[in-house]
Write a protein that holds these residues in place. Structure first.
Motif, PDB file in Angstrom:
ATOM      1  N   CYS A  93     -19.442  -1.262 -42.740  1.00 50.17           N
ATOM      2  CA  CYS A  93     -18.191  -0.905 -42.034  1.00 50.17           C
ATOM      3  C   CYS A  93     -18.485  -0.045 -40.806  1.00 50.17           C
ATOM      4  N   ASN A  94     -19.327   0.965 -40.979  1.00 54.26           N
ATOM      5  CA  ASN A  94     -19.674   1.851 -39.862  1.00 54.26           C
ATOM      6  C   ASN A  94     -20.374   1.075 -38.754  1.00 54.26           C
ATOM      7  N   GLY A  95     -21.296   0.207 -39.133  1.00 53.29           N
ATOM      8  CA  GLY A  95     -22.022  -0.579 -38.143  1.00 53.29           C
ATOM      9  C   GLY A  95     -21.108  -1.516 -37.372  1.00 53.29           C
ATOM     10  N   LEU A  96     -20.129  -2.083 -38.065  1.00 49.38           N
ATOM     11  CA  LEU A  96     -19.231  -3.056 -37.425  1.00 49.38           C
ATOM     12  C   LEU A  96     -18.358  -2.420 -36.343  1.00 49.38           C
ATOM     13  N   LYS A  97     -18.208  -1.091 -36.384  1.00 47.05           N
ATOM     14  CA  LYS A  97     -17.443  -0.418 -35.321  1.00 47.05           C
ATOM     15  C   LYS A  97     -18.121  -0.572 -33.958  1.00 47.05           C
ATOM     16  N   LEU A  98     -19.425  -0.875 -33.973  1.00 48.33           N
ATOM     17  CA  LEU A  98     -20.170  -1.040 -32.719  1.00 48.33           C
ATOM     18  C   LEU A  98     -20.207  -2.499 -32.252  1.00 48.33           C
ATOM     19  N   VAL A  99     -19.556  -3.388 -33.009  1.00 48.44           N
ATOM     20  CA  VAL A  99     -19.442  -4.786 -32.576  1.00 48.44           C
ATOM     21  C   VAL A  99     -18.201  -4.872 -31.695  1.00 48.44           C
ATOM     22  N   THR A 100     -18.418  -4.833 -30.374  1.00 47.03           N
ATOM     23  CA  THR A 100     -17.304  -4.664 -29.455  1.00 47.03           C
ATOM     24  C   THR A 100     -16.899  -5.953 -28.745  1.00 47.03           C
ATOM     25  N   SER A 101     -17.735  -6.986 -28.840  1.00 48.52           N
ATOM     26  CA  SER A 101     -17.390  -8.281 -28.222  1.00 48.52           C
ATOM     27  C   SER A 101     -17.483  -9.360 -29.287  1.00 48.52           C
ATOM     28  N   PRO A 102     -16.700 -10.443 -29.145  1.00 50.34           N
ATOM     29  CA  PRO A 102     -16.820 -11.522 -30.123  1.00 50.34           C
ATOM     30  C   PRO A 102     -18.202 -12.164 -30.051  1.00 50.34           C
ATOM     31  N   GLY A 103     -18.683 -12.639 -31.177  1.00 47.75           N
ATOM     32  CA  GLY A 103     -19.994 -13.269 -31.219  1.00 47.75           C
ATOM     33  C   GLY A 103     -20.386 -13.535 -32.653  1.00 47.75           C
TER      34      GLY A 103
END
Length: 230
Positions: A93-103
């Motif tokens: 969950c914490n790591g996914l906060k840094l996924v800022t663009s779709p991919g």
């Protein structure tokens, strides 16, 4: 090539205290074949594609030491760092906060340095086409299931062992991780499946073990040394 344009994230989860090793050094920091395990893990993905965006999830108490190691070993693969949570679910969950663009997002265990480029490529390709991909291996051992009266043999052909990287379209993974945590969430595939999306299985590579014991370190050292000879 549709996949070439998609941003590829690699979310490496490096939690755990590594209590089973008998030492105080968490497993991902133990040097093997010349450098810490975690560096080998990041290099495996970097050699597959140097444009992947790394997100490293580390317990807060390990982060200063990791920075020291990066300086000591002159490790310069770019990566963002965020703090781990109380379970793997919360760390992801914490790591996914840094996924800022779709991919596409690959979630990988920090202590699996031996994943092959072929498996990484196959997982990204499958996820780009169908949304999900997890690498699995057939069972080689005979299996038994515990019962109330003892145990019974089961058909191993009906089972497989699950590895990482588990790769997903980002929107699928992000929406799955909005769910509240449940004990049955043992990996990312189980979280995505609970949101109603089937997962696609890809053949893994046999040597892609999760380092949990001193024996696993011996195997890892041997494989890495053999690879560097070729």
């Amino acid at each position: 090539n549709k996949m070439g344009k998609q941003i590829k994230y690699v979310l490496v989860v490096a939690g755990g205290q590594g209590l089973r090793m008998g030492g105080d050094l968490p497993k991902q920091f133990i040097p093997v074949a010349g450098k810490p395990v975690l560096m080998h893990t990041l290099e495996a993905f970097n050699s597959y594609d140097s444009t992947v965006r790394f997100i490293l999830v580390l317990p807060e108490s390990h982060q200063a030491y990791w920075h020291e190691l990066c300086e000591k070993y002159n490790f310069c693969i770019p990566h963002q760092i965020t703090s781990g949570g109380e379970t793997r679910f919360h760390s992801v969950c914490n790591g996914l906060k840094l996924v800022t663009s779709p991919g596409l997002v690959a979630v990988h265990d920090g202590v699996r340095p031996l994943v092959s480029s072929e498996v990484i490529a196959a997982c990204f390709k499958e996820a780009a086409l169908h949304g999900t991909a997890i690498p699995v291996l057939p069972m080689v051992d005979s299996l038994r299931e515990y019962t109330e009266d003892g145990s019974i043999p089961v058909d191993r052909a009906r089972y497989c062992a699950v590895q990482t990287p588990q790769v997903f379209k980002s929107e699928l993974l992000l929406s799955a991780y909005e769910r509240p945590y449940e004990l049955c969430f043992t990996d990312d595939a189980s979280v995505v499946e609970s949101s109603g999306h089937p997962v696609n299985l890809i053949p893994g590579n046999r040597e892609n073990i999760k380092i949990t014991t001193p024996f696993d370190l011996l195997i890892t050292e041997a494989v890495l040394n053999q690879r560097s000879e070729f």
